[in-house]
Design a protein around this motif. Structure first.
Motif, PDB file in Angstrom:
ATOM      1  N   PRO A  48       4.063 -57.969 -32.754  1.00 30.73           N
ATOM      2  CA  PRO A  48       3.641 -58.344 -31.395  1.00 30.73           C
ATOM      3  C   PRO A  48       2.264 -59.000 -31.418  1.00 30.73           C
ATOM      4  N   TRP A  49       1.998 -59.780 -30.370  1.00 30.16           N
ATOM      5  CA  TRP A  49       0.772 -60.554 -30.329  1.00 30.16           C
ATOM      6  C   TRP A  49      -0.471 -59.678 -30.445  1.00 30.16           C
ATOM      7  N   ARG A  50      -0.497 -58.557 -29.729  1.00 30.93           N
ATOM      8  CA  ARG A  50      -1.702 -57.727 -29.719  1.00 30.93           C
ATOM      9  C   ARG A  50      -1.988 -57.135 -31.093  1.00 30.93           C
ATOM     10  N   ILE A  51      -0.959 -56.637 -31.765  1.00 29.80           N
ATOM     11  CA  ILE A  51      -1.160 -56.066 -33.104  1.00 29.80           C
ATOM     12  C   ILE A  51      -1.596 -57.157 -34.083  1.00 29.80           C
ATOM     13  N   ALA A  52      -0.968 -58.327 -33.997  1.00 27.14           N
ATOM     14  CA  ALA A  52      -1.350 -59.423 -34.887  1.00 27.14           C
ATOM     15  C   ALA A  52      -2.794 -59.844 -34.651  1.00 27.14           C
ATOM     16  N   ALA A  53      -3.216 -59.856 -33.386  1.00 29.38           N
ATOM     17  CA  ALA A  53      -4.583 -60.257 -33.069  1.00 29.38           C
ATOM     18  C   ALA A  53      -5.592 -59.257 -33.617  1.00 29.38           C
ATOM     19  N   TRP A  54      -5.325 -57.952 -33.428  1.00 33.62           N
ATOM     20  CA  TRP A  54      -6.236 -56.936 -33.964  1.00 33.62           C
ATOM     21  C   TRP A  54      -6.284 -56.987 -35.486  1.00 33.62           C
ATOM     22  N   THR A  55      -5.138 -57.229 -36.108  1.00 28.72           N
ATOM     23  CA  THR A  55      -5.122 -57.331 -37.573  1.00 28.72           C
ATOM     24  C   THR A  55      -5.928 -58.531 -38.047  1.00 28.72           C
ATOM     25  N   ASN A 187       0.756 -48.428 -30.383  1.00 27.39           N
ATOM     26  CA  ASN A 187       0.594 -49.242 -31.591  1.00 27.39           C
ATOM     27  C   ASN A 187      -0.769 -49.928 -31.630  1.00 27.39           C
ATOM     28  N   ALA A 188      -1.176 -50.495 -30.512  1.00 26.58           N
ATOM     29  CA  ALA A 188      -2.475 -51.163 -30.463  1.00 26.58           C
ATOM     30  C   ALA A 188      -3.605 -50.164 -30.680  1.00 26.58           C
ATOM     31  N   LEU A 189      -3.460 -48.974 -30.103  1.00 26.63           N
ATOM     32  CA  LEU A 189      -4.499 -47.956 -30.244  1.00 26.63           C
ATOM     33  C   LEU A 189      -4.633 -47.509 -31.700  1.00 26.63           C
ATOM     34  N   MET A 190      -3.512 -47.324 -32.386  1.00 29.13           N
ATOM     35  CA  MET A 190      -3.572 -46.930 -33.789  1.00 29.13           C
ATOM     36  C   MET A 190      -4.193 -48.044 -34.640  1.00 29.13           C
ATOM     37  N   ALA A 191      -3.895 -49.302 -34.281  1.00 23.78           N
ATOM     38  CA  ALA A 191      -4.515 -50.416 -35.000  1.00 23.78           C
ATOM     39  C   ALA A 191      -6.023 -50.420 -34.801  1.00 23.78           C
ATOM     40  N   VAL A 192      -6.466 -50.140 -33.577  1.00 20.58           N
ATOM     41  CA  VAL A 192      -7.907 -50.073 -33.302  1.00 20.58           C
ATOM     42  C   VAL A 192      -8.555 -48.969 -34.126  1.00 20.58           C
ATOM     43  N   VAL A 193      -7.905 -47.802 -34.182  1.00 21.87           N
ATOM     44  CA  VAL A 193      -8.451 -46.685 -34.963  1.00 21.87           C
ATOM     45  C   VAL A 193      -8.599 -47.080 -36.432  1.00 21.87           C
ATOM     46  N   GLY A 194      -7.547 -47.678 -36.987  1.00 26.55           N
ATOM     47  CA  GLY A 194      -7.595 -48.051 -38.399  1.00 26.55           C
ATOM     48  C   GLY A 194      -8.642 -49.108 -38.697  1.00 26.55           C
ATOM     49  N   ILE A 195      -8.683 -50.152 -37.877  1.00 31.23           N
ATOM     50  CA  ILE A 195      -9.641 -51.241 -38.123  1.00 31.23           C
ATOM     51  C   ILE A 195     -11.074 -50.751 -37.945  1.00 31.23           C
ATOM     52  N   ALA A 196     -11.331 -50.005 -36.868  1.00 24.28           N
ATOM     53  CA  ALA A 196     -12.688 -49.511 -36.622  1.00 24.28           C
ATOM     54  C   ALA A 196     -13.129 -48.549 -37.724  1.00 24.28           C
ATOM     55  N   SER A 197     -12.226 -47.691 -38.181  1.00 25.25           N
ATOM     56  CA  SER A 197     -12.577 -46.748 -39.244  1.00 25.25           C
ATOM     57  C   SER A 197     -12.913 -47.476 -40.535  1.00 25.25           C
ATOM     58  N   VAL A 198     -12.113 -48.490 -40.878  1.00 27.68           N
ATOM     59  CA  VAL A 198     -12.376 -49.243 -42.112  1.00 27.68           C
ATOM     60  C   VAL A 198     -13.707 -49.972 -42.030  1.00 27.68           C
ATOM     61  N   LEU A 199     -13.979 -50.626 -40.912  1.00 27.85           N
ATOM     62  CA  LEU A 199     -15.222 -51.389 -40.773  1.00 27.85           C
ATOM     63  C   LEU A 199     -16.441 -50.477 -40.836  1.00 27.85           C
ATOM     64  N   LEU A 200     -16.376 -49.335 -40.156  1.00 33.03           N
ATOM     65  CA  LEU A 200     -17.525 -48.433 -40.145  1.00 33.03           C
ATOM     66  C   LEU A 200     -17.729 -47.784 -41.509  1.00 33.03           C
ATOM     67  N   THR A 201     -16.643 -47.361 -42.151  1.00 34.54           N
ATOM     68  CA  THR A 201     -16.799 -46.757 -43.482  1.00 34.54           C
ATOM     69  C   THR A 201     -17.243 -47.790 -44.507  1.00 34.54           C
ATOM     70  N   GLY A 249      -5.174 -37.281 -30.817  1.00 31.05           N
ATOM     71  CA  GLY A 249      -4.080 -36.557 -31.431  1.00 31.05           C
ATOM     72  C   GLY A 249      -4.058 -36.655 -32.945  1.00 31.05           C
ATOM     73  N   PRO A 250      -3.080 -35.981 -33.568  1.00 25.23           N
ATOM     74  CA  PRO A 250      -3.058 -35.897 -35.039  1.00 25.23           C
ATOM     75  C   PRO A 250      -2.770 -37.226 -35.735  1.00 25.23           C
ATOM     76  N   VAL A 251      -1.992 -38.116 -35.105  1.00 25.74           N
ATOM     77  CA  VAL A 251      -1.681 -39.388 -35.758  1.00 25.74           C
ATOM     78  C   VAL A 251      -2.953 -40.222 -35.957  1.00 25.74           C
ATOM     79  N   ALA A 252      -3.776 -40.304 -34.911  1.00 22.59           N
ATOM     80  CA  ALA A 252      -5.038 -41.040 -35.024  1.00 22.59           C
ATOM     81  C   ALA A 252      -5.952 -40.398 -36.060  1.00 22.59           C
TER      82      ALA A 252
END
Length: 327
Positions: A48-55, A187-201, A249-252
């Motif tokens: 989807p467009w939003r996930i592709a954009a965040w990626t 899906n978008a929220l999980m992408a935000v969590v992953g991207i933000a975590s990687v950038l900050l770490t 939640g636990p997934v994030a």
């Protein structure tokens, strides 16, 4: 033309010619590039467009950060050990050198984005520039007063990122960022969590190869060096994972923990490789090993822990012979 840029361009050109001297080597390299572009195009086309954009935003930022650190490292080399030190110390020449190489990086990223999914160009290019800015802020920016000896030695953002408080601050930024993001889809929220975590770490795992090699020849083992550089990300993990669990939640929390573990593995690889090799070859080797781990994680996840442990064991075994070695 800038002499620094011309010299490094010549070095890069000769390195590529030497690496891919035969026609079969060039054919294999071209096939791998085309295959990678085809896989990326297929992946982005199905998202989807939003996930592709965040990626695209996250990947562009990571590439920009890596490019910024690479260019900064080359400038530091030219300033202290290069043949054109006078040019490297000239502010205007430095700016032209950085502009030229980042122009090359932006061009390659833009071409890749146009092949993969052209509509993502509006995200990848600004993300690259953001990554360059992050690299500049975390790559050893010293206080101006240090020039006249009024600042504490070693006071840099890179050194600060290794402190316990830096991990707490980064985790706080992540949790504050996730509060308004709760309105996004899952899906978008999980992408935000992953991207933000990687950038900050990523900002918490910066390493100065000179410090690693000095600590090695001074008798410090790899464990001591890892602890010295890993305090910030350790506190980030301790604070951010429970916070993500409470907020989303636990997934994030699992995604955040996975990002932290991946960055810890990258930090460990860089420490072990920097103990063995000079920065240029060490960065190339780390990139190769990381790419291999990512390929195994995608195609055969069960074998990933075994391969990662084998890599770390081999590097650690070889690194022990370098301790106290001043030659």
């Amino acid at each position: 033309m800038n002499r620094l840029f011309r010299q490094d361009r010549l070095i890069a050109s000769n390195t590529i010619r030497a690496t891919f001297a035969g026609w079969h080597d060039r054919a294999i390299a071209a096939f791998m590039v085309l295959a990678a572009l085809a896989v990326a195009h297929a992946w982005f086309a199905d998202r989807p467009w939003r996930i592709a954009a965040w990626t695209a935003l996250g990947v562009g930022t990571l590439i920009g950060t890596g490019a910024g650190r690479l260019v900064g490292g080359r400038l530091a080399f030219h300033a202290f050990d290069g043949l054109l030190a006078a040019d490297a110390l000239h502010p205007q020449t430095r700016r032209r050198y950085m502009t030229a190489w980042h122009g090359v990086g932006l061009t390659l990223l833009a071409v890749t984005t146009l092949v993969v999914r052209p509509s993502l160009l509006v995200f990848s290019v600004p993300a690259y520039l953001t990554g360059v800015l992050i690299a500049g802020l975390t790559g050893g920016v010293r206080m101006r007063k240090r020039i006249v000896g009024m600042a504490r030695p070693g006071w840099t953002l890179r050194a600060w990122s290794h402190r316990l408080i830096a991990g707490v601050a980064a985790a706080t930024v992540l949790l504050l960022l996730l509060l308004p993001a709760r309105t996004l889809g899952t899906n978008a929220l999980m992408a935000v969590v992953g991207i933000a975590s990687v950038l900050l770490t990523l900002t918490l795992t910066s390493i100065d190869d000179a410090i690693v090699r000095f600590m090695t020849v001074a008798g410090h083992g790899s464990r001591r060096i890892f602890v010295h550089h890993g305090k910030g990300i350790a506190t980030f993990l301790a604070v951010s994972v429970p916070g993500c669990w409470i907020i989303l939640g636990p997934v994030a929390a699992g995604i955040d923990a996975a990002a932290c573990v991946a960055m810890l593995l990258l930090l460990t690889l860089r420490v072990l490789v920097y103990r063995l090799h000079t920065k240029r070859f060490a960065d190339f080797l780390v990139s190769t090993l990381t790419g291999l781990l990512m390929l195994v994680a995608y195609s055969m996840p069960v074998a990933l822990p075994v391969l990662a442990l084998a890599m770390l064991w081999q590097l650690q075994r070889r690194g022990r012979t370098k301790t106290w070695l001043l030659a």
